[in-house]
Write an enzyme that holds these catalytic residues in place. Structure first.
Site, PDB file in Angstrom:
ATOM      1  N   ARG A 235      -1.188   6.021 -13.800  1.00  0.00           N
ATOM      2  CA  ARG A 235       0.147   6.199 -13.232  1.00  0.00           C
ATOM      3  C   ARG A 235       0.753   7.454 -13.851  1.00  0.00           C
ATOM      4  NH1 ARG A 235      -1.247   3.465  -9.779  1.00  0.00           N
ATOM      5  NH2 ARG A 235      -0.392   1.519  -8.957  1.00  0.00           N
ATOM      6  N   GLU A 264       5.389  11.687  -7.805  1.00  0.00           N
ATOM      7  CA  GLU A 264       4.470  11.762  -6.660  1.00  0.00           C
ATOM      8  C   GLU A 264       5.030  11.200  -5.369  1.00  0.00           C
ATOM      9  OE1 GLU A 264       1.094   9.407  -8.224  1.00  0.00           O
ATOM     10  OE2 GLU A 264       1.460   8.010  -6.578  1.00  0.00           O
ATOM     11  N   HIS A 296      -3.584  10.880  -5.451  1.00  0.00           N
ATOM     12  CA  HIS A 296      -3.699   9.420  -5.548  1.00  0.00           C
ATOM     13  C   HIS A 296      -4.783   8.908  -4.594  1.00  0.00           C
ATOM     14  CE1 HIS A 296      -1.251   5.891  -7.230  1.00  0.00           C
ATOM     15  NE2 HIS A 296      -2.448   5.446  -6.908  1.00  0.00           N
TER      16      HIS A 296
HETATM   17  P1  NAI Z   1      -6.251  -4.307 -15.588  1.00  0.00           P
HETATM   18  O1  NAI Z   1      -5.039  -5.161 -15.621  1.00  0.00           O
HETATM   19  O2  NAI Z   1      -7.576  -4.937 -15.276  1.00  0.00           O
HETATM   20  O3  NAI Z   1      -6.424  -3.577 -16.993  1.00  0.00           O
HETATM   21  C1  NAI Z   1      -5.397  -2.900 -17.661  1.00  0.00           C
HETATM   22  C2  NAI Z   1      -5.723  -2.939 -19.147  1.00  0.00           C
HETATM   23  O4  NAI Z   1      -4.786  -2.108 -19.830  1.00  0.00           O
HETATM   24  C3  NAI Z   1      -5.598  -4.346 -19.759  1.00  0.00           C
HETATM   25  O5  NAI Z   1      -6.788  -4.656 -20.454  1.00  0.00           O
HETATM   26  C4  NAI Z   1      -4.392  -4.234 -20.690  1.00  0.00           C
HETATM   27  O6  NAI Z   1      -4.518  -5.063 -21.847  1.00  0.00           O
HETATM   28  C5  NAI Z   1      -4.437  -2.761 -21.051  1.00  0.00           C
HETATM   29  N1  NAI Z   1      -3.186  -2.209 -21.548  1.00  0.00           N
HETATM   30  C6  NAI Z   1      -1.918  -2.563 -21.254  1.00  0.00           C
HETATM   31  N2  NAI Z   1      -1.047  -1.767 -21.903  1.00  0.00           N
HETATM   32  C7  NAI Z   1      -1.791  -0.895 -22.626  1.00  0.00           C
HETATM   33  C8  NAI Z   1      -1.488   0.191 -23.482  1.00  0.00           C
HETATM   34  N3  NAI Z   1      -0.230   0.535 -23.740  1.00  0.00           N
HETATM   35  N4  NAI Z   1      -2.509   0.885 -24.039  1.00  0.00           N
HETATM   36  C9  NAI Z   1      -3.793   0.561 -23.781  1.00  0.00           C
HETATM   37  N5  NAI Z   1      -4.152  -0.458 -22.961  1.00  0.00           N
HETATM   38  C10 NAI Z   1      -3.153  -1.170 -22.397  1.00  0.00           C
HETATM   39  O7  NAI Z   1      -5.937  -3.125 -14.590  1.00  0.00           O
HETATM   40  P2  NAI Z   1      -6.963  -2.195 -13.803  1.00  0.00           P
HETATM   41  O8  NAI Z   1      -7.356  -2.818 -12.522  1.00  0.00           O
HETATM   42  O9  NAI Z   1      -8.030  -1.752 -14.741  1.00  0.00           O
HETATM   43  O10 NAI Z   1      -6.013  -0.959 -13.413  1.00  0.00           O
HETATM   44  C11 NAI Z   1      -5.451  -0.129 -14.393  1.00  0.00           C
HETATM   45  C12 NAI Z   1      -4.420   0.778 -13.747  1.00  0.00           C
HETATM   46  O11 NAI Z   1      -5.048   1.707 -12.891  1.00  0.00           O
HETATM   47  C13 NAI Z   1      -3.407   0.063 -12.821  1.00  0.00           C
HETATM   48  O12 NAI Z   1      -2.366  -0.530 -13.558  1.00  0.00           O
HETATM   49  C14 NAI Z   1      -2.938   1.184 -11.957  1.00  0.00           C
HETATM   50  O13 NAI Z   1      -1.809   1.793 -12.572  1.00  0.00           O
HETATM   51  C15 NAI Z   1      -4.100   2.174 -11.953  1.00  0.00           C
HETATM   52  N6  NAI Z   1      -4.734   2.282 -10.635  1.00  0.00           N
HETATM   53  C16 NAI Z   1      -4.820   3.506 -10.047  1.00  0.00           C
HETATM   54  C17 NAI Z   1      -5.421   3.661  -8.809  1.00  0.00           C
HETATM   55  C18 NAI Z   1      -5.569   4.990  -8.144  1.00  0.00           C
HETATM   56  O14 NAI Z   1      -5.927   5.044  -6.962  1.00  0.00           O
HETATM   57  N7  NAI Z   1      -5.335   6.093  -8.818  1.00  0.00           N
HETATM   58  C19 NAI Z   1      -5.925   2.484  -8.081  1.00  0.00           C
HETATM   59  C20 NAI Z   1      -5.847   1.245  -8.833  1.00  0.00           C
HETATM   60  C21 NAI Z   1      -5.246   1.165 -10.045  1.00  0.00           C
END
Ligand code: NAI
Length: 332
Positions: A235, A264, A296
């Site tokens: 993000r 964005e 994105h």
């Molecule tokens: P997820 O929920 O499976 O994993 C997120 C991880 O980040 C969790 O293990 C959590 O404990 C950890 N976390 C939370 N706060 C943290 C911090 N301050 N420092 C380090 N780790 C922390 O989520 P997933 O599916 O892996 O997605 C991650 C992010 O990717 C989403 O939240 C979204 O913002 C982004 N995303 C971007 C996309 C794109 O097209 N560019 C598409 C899908 C997701």
């Protein structure tokens, strides 16, 4: 069920219409974002809104939705920083998302950005089209043997770690919840400040929360090695763009790949090729030869869009019949 579907693009219609053949919902497609400017135009009788990353569901917007009888907010994405969940809870609106449509799609895009930057293929592509086959200025570096720091080892971060291990990188990670399987594969968990100091390459895969807003600002940048490569597919608000621009000017950041940008919503998913862009920060970023910006698109694969449509409509259908999806879809 009648669904008002916001930020609709032709590809959304294609995948959702195909999937909706099995449900028969009435879907009203709106090209505009959902936000205060348009919420009052939603027709009474709408049961659900389907929204994406740049729709703005503030408390005020949610209040109007509730008054109109909307019962479900269905996010067709994983991140939910754009929805006021407390406001939804107070107004008894259920909120669901698609927690894992294709972690590999996003992880592979992060790797694609990294491989473009480290071998300068974005420059080579243009050069060869002009019959310039000289190599001066295209010198790259190997990924093999480099130290990669991964912030967030959830579904996407985990897929990214696996790929980096396959390249022969040393992989360091920070996440409040350590993944045991990654540890057995050789990933080493460290506090964030140690990760920042040790990594040659940093990739962000954590959600944006109020606590980690601007996690990469001057303070974090000062801890990093000179000549770091930074990739953000998570993000935009995780990076302080002005600090990042200053670090690029100083050479502290040698390569930057971003698929997300903090402003964005005014730019991405639109064709602005005939417009004057008023955002000077994105223009400055795009002027650097060592910065790669994509709009994105990390999620944007056939596999992911099929899964997004399928999970979203399945969740809406379950909620309509008084049941709840059980695989991490429900936020409220
Ligand atoms: P997820 O929920 O499976 O994993 C997120 C991880 O980040 C969790 O293990 C959590 O404990 C950890 N976390 C939370 N706060 C943290 C911090 N301050 N420092 C380090 N780790 C922390 O989520 P997933 O599916 O892996 O997605 C991650 C992010 O990717 C989403 O939240 C979204 O913002 C982004 N995303 C971007 C996309 C794109 O097209 N560019 C598409 C899908 C997701």
């Amino acid at each position: 069920m009648r669904i008002a579907f916001f930020s609709a693009k032709p590809y959304d219609r294609m995948f959702f219409n195909q999937c909706n053949e099995g449900y028969g919902f009435q879907i009203d497609y709106w090209e505009t974002h959902l936000g205060p400017h348009v919420v009052s135009a939603i027709e009474t009788g709408t049961d659900a809104v389907c929204v994406f990353v740049n729709d703005r569901l503030t408390a005020d917007v949610i209040g109007v939705l509730a008054d109109k009888g909307v019962k479900v907010i269905a996010l067709r994405c994983a991140g939910f920083n754009n929805v006021d969940l407390d406001a939804a809870r107070k107004r008894n609106i259920q909120v669901c998302r698609v927690p894992a449509y294709s972690p590999e799609a996003v992880a592979e895009h992060a790797v694609a950005m990294l491989l473009t930057l480290n071998r300068k293929t974005h420059k080579a592509y243009n050069r060869v089209r002009e019959q310039n086959f000289a190599l001066n200025g295209l010198l790259g570096f190997n990924l093999h043997g480099k130290t990669v720091g991964v912030a967030g080892t959830g579904k996407i971060g985990k897929a990214f770690c696996r790929i980096m291990l396959g390249f022969g990188c040393r992989v360091l990670a920070f996440d409040p919840f350590e993944d045991e399987e990654l540890k057995t594969l050789g990933v080493q968990y460290l506090p964030m400040s140690d990760l920042l100091a040790a990594a040659d390459i940093i990739s962000l895969h954590c959600p944006l929360t109020p606590e980690n807003h601007y996690m990469i600002s001057n303070e974090a940048l000062e801890k990093m090695k000179q000549g770091i490569t930074l990739i953000n597919t998570s993000r935009g608000g995780l990076l302080n763009t002005k600090d990042v621009i200053a670090a690029l000017k100083k050479g502290k950041i040698a390569y930057l790949g971003i698929d997300v940008y903090e402003q964005e919503e005014k730019l991405f998913f639109k064709d602005l090729s005939g417009s004057i862009i008023m955002d000077d920060d994105i223009q400055r970023l795009m002027s650097f030869p060592n910065v790669l910006v994509t709009g994105h698109q990390a999620f944007f694969t056939e596999e992911a869009l099929t899964e997004i449509a399928s999970v979203t409509l399945h969740s809406i259908s379950l909620l309509d019949s008084g049941k709840q999806p059980q695989n991490g879809e429900m936020l409220v």
